[in-house]
Design a protein around this motif. Structure first.
Motif, short mmCIF file in Angstrom:
data_model
loop_
_atom_site.label_atom_id
_atom_site.label_comp_id
_atom_site.label_asym_id
_atom_site.label_seq_id
_atom_site.Cartn_x
_atom_site.Cartn_y
_atom_site.Cartn_z
N GLN A 33 4.25 10.45 13.99
CA GLN A 33 3.10 10.47 14.89
C GLN A 33 3.51 9.99 16.29
OE1 GLN A 33 0.03 8.03 13.14
NE2 GLN A 33 0.24 9.03 11.16
N ASP A 56 5.76 8.24 8.37
CA ASP A 56 4.42 8.56 8.87
C ASP A 56 4.26 8.16 10.34
OD1 ASP A 56 3.94 9.33 6.27
OD2 ASP A 56 2.95 7.46 5.73
N LYS A 112 -3.78 -1.94 16.63
CA LYS A 112 -2.92 -1.62 15.50
C LYS A 112 -1.69 -0.82 15.93
CE LYS A 112 -2.89 0.81 11.09
NZ LYS A 112 -3.66 1.60 10.13
N THR A 126 1.76 2.68 2.67
CA THR A 126 1.23 3.45 3.79
C THR A 126 0.96 2.51 4.96
OG1 THR A 126 -0.58 4.87 4.52
CG2 THR A 126 -1.12 3.22 2.88
N THR A 127 0.80 3.08 6.15
CA THR A 127 0.41 2.28 7.31
C THR A 127 -1.11 2.29 7.48
OG1 THR A 127 0.73 4.21 8.75
CG2 THR A 127 2.58 2.68 8.56
N ASP A 128 -1.81 2.76 6.46
CA ASP A 128 -3.27 2.85 6.49
C ASP A 128 -3.90 1.51 6.09
OD1 ASP A 128 -5.82 3.82 6.72
OD2 ASP A 128 -5.82 4.80 4.76
N THR A 138 -6.21 -2.03 8.04
CA THR A 138 -7.00 -2.39 9.22
C THR A 138 -6.45 -3.66 9.87
OG1 THR A 138 -8.52 -3.81 7.99
CG2 THR A 138 -9.07 -1.45 8.12
N LYS A 198 0.81 -1.22 0.00
CA LYS A 198 0.00 0.00 0.00
C LYS A 198 0.85 1.27 0.00
CE LYS A 198 -4.05 -1.89 2.38
NZ LYS A 198 -5.31 -1.19 2.44
#
Length: 197
Positions: free
Chosen positions: A104, A100, A43, A17-19, A21, A15
């Motif tokens: 955060q 990312d 997560k 990304t770490t987006d 589920t 992806k």
């Protein structure tokens, strides 16, 4: 546990990304949701485990690279340059776990970032202690010195928005090493150059 980590890593790579589920990780791992929550609270904890694992592997690579030199100052130079190369973004390569998630994490959970960096801090502390014992760097607070060196190296590797000079040439690992060795005074930097020649 390793299946969940591997599945999450695959999803990050796919992806960019770490987006994703928890259910996607569970489906890919071919394990149960119940099993996931036996290992992780959610997560965030899964991503933290991946982040810690990546930093531990990075620390092992720094140690391995530095071990090729017998001179403590050269070990430190190699450690600095290896960390710089590891931290430097590669063109076209996305690193969402670091770009990312780590950002955060740094803002919301700085203590977890500090804990994740312990393996790397340990390697740099040991190398600085060895260099201090050999009289090649100033002694005193090797762990604090190691933290400052690491922060300098990692920030310099990421700071592409800050022009190095009027021609905006990117900072090199050698320049970072010379700065870590001599600071802004530049006094010990000549010794570092002759040692690396």
């Amino acid at each position: 546990m390793q299946r969940f980590l591997d599945s999450a890593q695959e999803l990050i790579v796919e992806k960019g990304t770490t987006d994703f589920t928890v259910q996607e990780v569970v489906d890919r791992s071919k394990q149960s949701l119940r099993s996931f929550y036996q290992h992780f609270d959610g997560k965030h904890e899964l991503l933290l485990a991946l982040f810690e694992d990546a930093l531990s592997m990075g620390a092992a690579k720094v140690r391995e690279a530095a071990a090729t030199e017998s001179d403590p100052l050269q070990r430190l130079r190699i450690a600095v340059e290896t960390l710089y190369e590891q931290s430097h973004p590669s063109p076209g390569v996305q690193r969402p776990l670091f770009n990312d998630f780590a950002l955060q994490l740094l803002v919301k959970h700085p203590e977890q970032v500090a804990t994740a960096h312990i393996p790397l801090l340990t390697v740099f502390t040991e190398i600085i202690e060895q260099a201090a014992e050999a009289g090649l760097v100033a002694g005193g607070k090797p762990r604090r010195q190691a933290a400052l060196v690491m922060q300098t190296v990692m920030f310099a590797s990421q700071a592409h928005g800050v022009p190095a000079d009027s021609h905006a040439h990117p900072v090199t690992s050698e320049e970072v090493w010379q700065f870590c060795l001599g600071g802004i005074s530049g006094v010990p930097a000549t010794a570092g150059r002759s040692a690396s020649a």
